[in-house]
Design a protein around this motif. Sequence first.
Motif, mmCIF file in Angstrom:
data_model
loop_
_atom_site.group_PDB
_atom_site.id
_atom_site.type_symbol
_atom_site.label_atom_id
_atom_site.label_comp_id
_atom_site.label_asym_id
_atom_site.label_seq_id
_atom_site.Cartn_x
_atom_site.Cartn_y
_atom_site.Cartn_z
ATOM 1 N N GLU A 165 47.201 36.577 40.102
ATOM 2 C CA GLU A 165 46.294 35.669 40.801
ATOM 3 C C GLU A 165 46.687 34.197 40.657
ATOM 4 O OE1 GLU A 165 41.615 34.401 40.607
ATOM 5 O OE2 GLU A 165 42.083 36.534 40.519
ATOM 6 N N ALA B 190 49.312 33.578 43.183
ATOM 7 C CA ALA B 190 48.759 33.608 44.543
ATOM 8 C C ALA B 190 48.098 32.278 44.872
ATOM 9 C CB ALA B 190 47.760 34.752 44.672
ATOM 10 N N LEU C 20 47.018 39.497 47.154
ATOM 11 C CA LEU C 20 45.973 39.895 46.214
ATOM 12 C C LEU C 20 45.855 41.407 46.045
ATOM 13 C CD1 LEU C 20 43.214 37.331 47.238
ATOM 14 C CD2 LEU C 20 44.610 37.308 45.159
ATOM 15 N N LEU D 131 38.488 42.672 45.822
ATOM 16 C CA LEU D 131 38.321 41.225 45.919
ATOM 17 C C LEU D 131 36.939 40.802 45.441
ATOM 18 C CD1 LEU D 131 39.866 40.707 49.476
ATOM 19 C CD2 LEU D 131 41.031 40.594 47.261
ATOM 20 N N TRP E 38 39.449 35.403 42.400
ATOM 21 C CA TRP E 38 39.741 36.068 43.675
ATOM 22 C C TRP E 38 39.834 37.583 43.545
ATOM 23 C CZ3 TRP E 38 44.096 32.703 46.377
ATOM 24 C CH2 TRP E 38 43.524 31.486 46.798
ATOM 25 N N ARG E 39 40.090 38.077 42.361
ATOM 26 C CA ARG E 39 40.352 39.498 42.219
ATOM 27 C C ARG E 39 39.524 40.070 41.072
ATOM 28 N NH1 ARG E 39 46.432 40.574 42.784
ATOM 29 N NH2 ARG E 39 46.537 39.434 40.836
#
Length: 321
Positions: free
Chosen positions: A137, A140, A236, A274, A307-308
């Motif tokens: 992440e 990303a 992701l 997510l 985000w994850r």
Amino acid sequence: MAESSAVAAAAAAGGTAAPTMLEELLEITAQSLVRTEVAEHYEVIRELGRGKYGHVMLVTHRQRGTPMALKLLPKASTKLHTFLYEYCVALSLATHPAIIGMFGIAIESSQYYGFLYEPALHKDLISIIKPRDGIPEPAAKQCAKQLVSALEFIHSRGLVYRDIKPENVLLFDPECRRIKLTDFGLTRPKGTKLKLVAGVIPYTAPELSNTADAQGVPIDSSLDAWAFGVLLFCLLTGYFPWEQSLPDDPFFEDFMQWQETGLEEDLPRHWKRLTAEAALMLRSLLALDPAKRCPVSGVLRYVDCPWRLEDGNSQETAVKP
């Protein structure tokens, strides 16, 4: 040099001025194209990449020893204007730190057109995306911030990039602290009318996927926002969100339903890895109506959010990038 002045002017031009400045740069470059065989001035070290329209070699300058990437496009299948256009667009944008730097050298050999740019020895983004996992992440988010900056720069010049995908994001370190966008062959001025001439791919926005108007659709930066959303999803999850942005694709059909309702229970299965913030971010970038699509800069509102989900590793199989 006249070419340097034209590059500076093209880089500074925005809106409707950009196409005119690029055409002037094309004319100047065509007149100053260096005619030489590659082996005369460059030693080929190895191949860095190969695509549908050409290939990229790592070379060194025989006198100076400077390492360079040399993109070669076969003359037999490449129009001179097509080559000059890609080169000049790249040259006009190369001042941005997240866009590949150019050496300002375009050549013509007996078999190829070519130009030289800075080499990326850590390959590209596709080389580090793990199926069913994506990339870490933090990496990303590093990618996202740099790509937002590069795309905003391109859009401020009155251009639409039109080719966002992992293969076109070059790495200068394995953690994505420094990445650069490359390959500007599909970049076009905003307002250019386009119709779908090839098959629908995951990055194809639905307004192009369903093109019925023979005259095409006037393009704008919303096309890049859509493809950027697909790219972030791949980073992701390690998957494409769908194979085709068409209603008969079951993954895209599920997505369309969620876009319509916004309900958590309608979130497609392979999106459940997510966080709510990441899903909202992607839902905004991937709005089905281009007029409602958020700009690429909208991603910056979410970079400080997770985000994850940590427990999202057992989701259903989706479409591998």
